[in-house]
Design an enzyme around this catalytic site. Sequence first.
Site, PDB file in Angstrom:
ATOM      1  CB  SER A 181      -0.947  -0.049   1.205  1.00  0.00           C
ATOM      2  OG  SER A 181      -1.943   0.931   1.116  1.00  0.00           O
ATOM      3  CG  ASP A 189      -5.953  -3.259  -3.859  1.00  0.00           C
ATOM      4  OD1 ASP A 189      -6.614  -2.303  -3.405  1.00  0.00           O
ATOM      5  OD2 ASP A 189      -4.802  -3.536  -3.470  1.00  0.00           O
ATOM      6  CG  HIS A 195      -5.554  -2.397   0.019  1.00  0.00           C
ATOM      7  ND1 HIS A 195      -4.633  -2.250  -1.003  1.00  0.00           N
ATOM      8  CD2 HIS A 195      -5.086  -1.619   1.036  1.00  0.00           C
ATOM      9  CE1 HIS A 195      -3.678  -1.423  -0.635  1.00  0.00           C
ATOM     10  NE2 HIS A 195      -3.920  -1.033   0.601  1.00  0.00           N
TER      11      HIS A 195
END
Length: 530
Positions: free
Chosen positions: A341, A412, A458
């Site tokens: 991320s 995602d 995610h």
Amino acid sequence: MSAAAAVTAPLRHNRPSPLNPNAPTTATTARPSSVNTRTHLANLDRLLVRPPPLPLPLPLRPKKTPTDETRDEVDVTPHDDRSGRGGLLNALNLSTLLPFARRPAAEEMSPRSLAHMQRLLTLSPRPSPRGSIAAEWRRYHGEDAWEGLVDPLDQNLRREVLRYGDFVQAAYAAFHSMPTSPSHGHGHGQHRTLVLPDRSYRPTRSLFATSSLSIPPWAQRQSAPRWLTQRTSFVGYVAVCDNEREVRRMGRRDVVIVLRGTATCPEWAENLRTGLVLVSDDDDDVSVQQHAPKVAKGFLSLYKTAGDRVPSLSDAIVEEVRRLVDVYKGEELSITVVGHSLGASLALLAADELSACLAADAESACTAAAGHRPPPVAVVSFGGPKTGNRAFVDRLQHERGVNVLRVVNAGDVVTRVPGLARPTTVAEGYAHAGGAELRLDSRDSPCLRPDAGPACCHDLEAYLHLLDGFTGSGRPFRVDASRSVAGLLAYQRSNVKRAYVERARVLGFEPATANGTGDGGQYGYLASPT
């Protein structure tokens, strides 16, 4: 009653074993078996892999004058703040908040999926083969953009990437165990609660990221949780492989920089600062600036801002890597930067700077003329957003020579931002780093619900579960996938098919929830802050 009599005593209830409900039951007596209950429980515990309990907080050490032996230590007071930290952020799941976005879940499972579930919950894990990659280590490190290794996925590459992903999970666990910023010392050192899943690597330095944003007065109350107000936070670490057998297997000594994703409110605020800014402000020519490498303002802020008691993330990474390169001078080295991320974007910034610094060091030391190249730099990113413009991407790949392996989940949404809006020019728009893309899909998993929400798509543990089962585009989930589903049950229980949740309950496994409650809480199981 003797032990032999106990073995052959009549059974009052003919029930199938909870470890194998499909096994036929005996008529009236139990046959002698070499596998007793204790063995079954040990076997189950190995499969429902729980990380070891984190070390207890250590008392604060008195300050010492830094020396070569103590320069990597930091005086901090470990803090366990599980009661109220980041519950709302950790529980974020847009499909739950937006009921109209939900799709009906298909809870039924095929016999093949049920058999797969039974194996994952009852058999001991079978790790991916640890074959020697010494002869081709540069290829596995991305020298040819992982050509021929990604799709279909090479089993050795799968194992290497899974290990890097588990390193990031260790960074998340270390942050959760001590989310506060350092209150003493100079910010160097090993995070005392950091437990690496692969003991072949030794952590050498903790890394901290600082936001340049000021905390509003209303949030500066003493009762406010630390994740809401802290500007400086533990964000990762540097580690080096110091197991000589593993060094020989890999063909080089690997230095890894590990960076976690967003976990505090200031970091979330920095994520929203998506305006493109120059990576370097050395260029004063406006015409040059228009086509210069640029990155998101918030990402650069977290990377370059120094804290009150710690150096900037940029300075800490460059200093530590240079130190390790000097320590292992003359050896074959590789630099691997791993992130999830937000950490994936910070990894690109670190790789861009490191490659330039190491090349300059090699040139100044006149080692290039002797045929010695600087260590190659590669990035492995999980669920990374777009970081910079096309000029930044081109410089990273062609000028810096950084190899980037992007692991992406098709569902995602983070991997598609920033830059959803149409840019003024193509050159000014966001672009993904070049290299190789390993594309996964949550719908391929026999364990996850087909309507798994954005937070699950995610989540890092979901990424690693999918990676363990991925064999290639259009191919079924790997039948011999051996990664435990305990992590999914702990991090994404609401997105796991009901059959798996019920089976785990029958087997006596009760994972921790996002707020740290449940049987697994003592092991530090907490949801990845997605």
